[in-house]
Enzyme design. Structure first.
Site, short mmCIF file in Angstrom:
data_model
loop_
_atom_site.label_atom_id
_atom_site.label_comp_id
_atom_site.label_asym_id
_atom_site.label_seq_id
_atom_site.Cartn_x
_atom_site.Cartn_y
_atom_site.Cartn_z
N ASP A 1 -11.08 2.42 3.82
CA ASP A 1 -11.40 0.99 3.72
C ASP A 1 -12.88 0.78 3.43
OD1 ASP A 1 -9.33 -0.93 4.02
OD2 ASP A 1 -9.09 -0.39 6.13
N GLN B 1 -4.75 -1.44 9.59
CA GLN B 1 -4.64 -2.78 9.01
C GLN B 1 -5.22 -3.82 9.97
OE1 GLN B 1 -3.63 -3.34 5.88
NE2 GLN B 1 -3.88 -5.55 6.03
N LYS C 1 0.84 -1.21 0.00
CA LYS C 1 0.00 0.00 0.00
C LYS C 1 0.88 1.25 0.00
CE LYS C 1 -3.81 -2.51 2.13
NZ LYS C 1 -4.57 -2.89 3.32
N1 GUN Z 1 -6.81 -7.02 6.20
C1 GUN Z 1 -7.06 -7.78 5.10
N2 GUN Z 1 -7.62 -7.03 4.12
C2 GUN Z 1 -7.70 -5.77 4.60
C3 GUN Z 1 -8.19 -4.55 4.06
O1 GUN Z 1 -8.67 -4.46 2.90
N3 GUN Z 1 -8.10 -3.46 4.88
C4 GUN Z 1 -7.59 -3.53 6.14
N4 GUN Z 1 -7.57 -2.41 6.87
N5 GUN Z 1 -7.15 -4.65 6.67
C5 GUN Z 1 -7.21 -5.76 5.91
#
Ligand code: GUN
Length: 286
Positions: free
Chosen positions: A121, A98, A54
């Site tokens: 998100d 996350q 990211k």
């Molecule tokens: N953990 C697995 N996929 C995601 C996601 O798309 N966003 C976040 N914040 N955590 C995750």
């Protein structure tokens, strides 16, 4: 039949290029580049990889990005306080915590604490509720990325039968809402579903998000179906494998996503789109 490959890497690269151009346009108009803060609590190896991807994507498109790494024993109160500070910061357009979080922290509470217009998100109940009501703003990244992939097939989705395997808050449930909004007839299957293989056999579109390596077998798949593999499973030899038995299913399907290089890059590209949208909303407010 041999399936056509839905190349998420190439499609995500096109999206990054579009976002990069929009960042240039913002800056030419005297606006800041969008700013994303990613919060990582603990040292989950998979989360570390995702967060690194990211951050790298943010740099490629010219976003301002910050990674805040907190120890695994961080208290819930400390994380809530940090989110309040990020909510109040004018230079922060998007906040991403996350998941998963360590056991002492309630993930739902943390998600609800993020200002909805900074929730890139799309997990906050306000954003999820807007999706339910067909008035989406910030949409969960993986399902929205899957919709972009489906659009790239050129197939008219209206009236198609879709089966989702997996009912998680991050993928299965918002995926249901996205496909329903596209006017598919949608069935969501889970660990208690009866006659799963028969349900999948009826589907024009299959989305697999179960977290079990090669779970979807070739004789479950209708000839010509679009098969989207959301799974990323790390095997003992270190290789990655999806939730679909890709080689066998590709002999029957019309379209299929590879793992890696299918849905994963689309999730990251969609996060960039969401952060750009959050920055645009932020400008309009100020
Ligand atoms: N953990 C697995 N996929 C995601 C996601 O798309 N966003 C976040 N914040 N955590 C995750």
């Amino acid at each position: 039949m041999t399936a056509q490959i839905l190349d998420g890497r190439a499609i995500a690269a096109d999206i990054r290029e579009q976002v990069r151009r929009q960042v240039d346009a913002r800056r030419a108009a005297g606006q800041d580049a969008p700013g994303l803060v990613v919060v990582l609590v603990g040292e989950n190896p998979a989360s570390q990889v995702y967060v690194r991807n990211k951050q790298k994507a943010c740099q490629q498109v010219g976003f301002r990005s910050e990674l805040l790494q907190l120890p695994a024993d961080t208290s819930q109160a400390r994380l809530l306080q940090l989110i309040e500070q990020l909510n109040a910061r004018d230079d922060v357009d998007g906040i991403l915590v996350q998941l998963p979080l360590p056991a002492q922290i309630n993930e739902d509470l943390i998600t609800e604490h993020i200002t909805p217009t900074k929730d890139v998100d799309g997990f906050h109940p306000w954003n999820m509720g807007r999706l339910v009501l067909r008035q989406p703003l910030l949409r969960p990244c993986t399902p929205k990325g899957v919709m972009t992939l489906l659009a790239c097939t050129g197939i008219d989705l209206v009236g198609k039968d879709a089966v989702i395997i997996g009912q998680s808050n991050i993928v299965g449930r918002p995926m249901l809402l996205e496909l329903l909004m596209a006017r598919c007839t949608v069935t969501v299957c889970h660990s208690k579903t009866q006659h799963l293989a028969d349900k999948v056999r009826g589907a024009d579109i299959v989305v697999a998000a179960v977290g079990v390596p090669r779970f979807v077998e070739a004789d479950w798949v209708k000839s010509g179906a679009v098969v989207i593999d959301v799974g990323i499973n790390r095997m003992q030899d270190g290789s990655l494998c999806g939730d679909v038995d890709t080689d066998a299913v590709a002999a029957r399907a019309g379209w299929i996503t590879p793992v890696p290089g299918g849905v994963g890059p689309m999730t990251v590209a969609t996060l960039l789109q969401n952060t750009l949208l959050a920055a645009d909303m932020h400008d309009r407010r100020s």
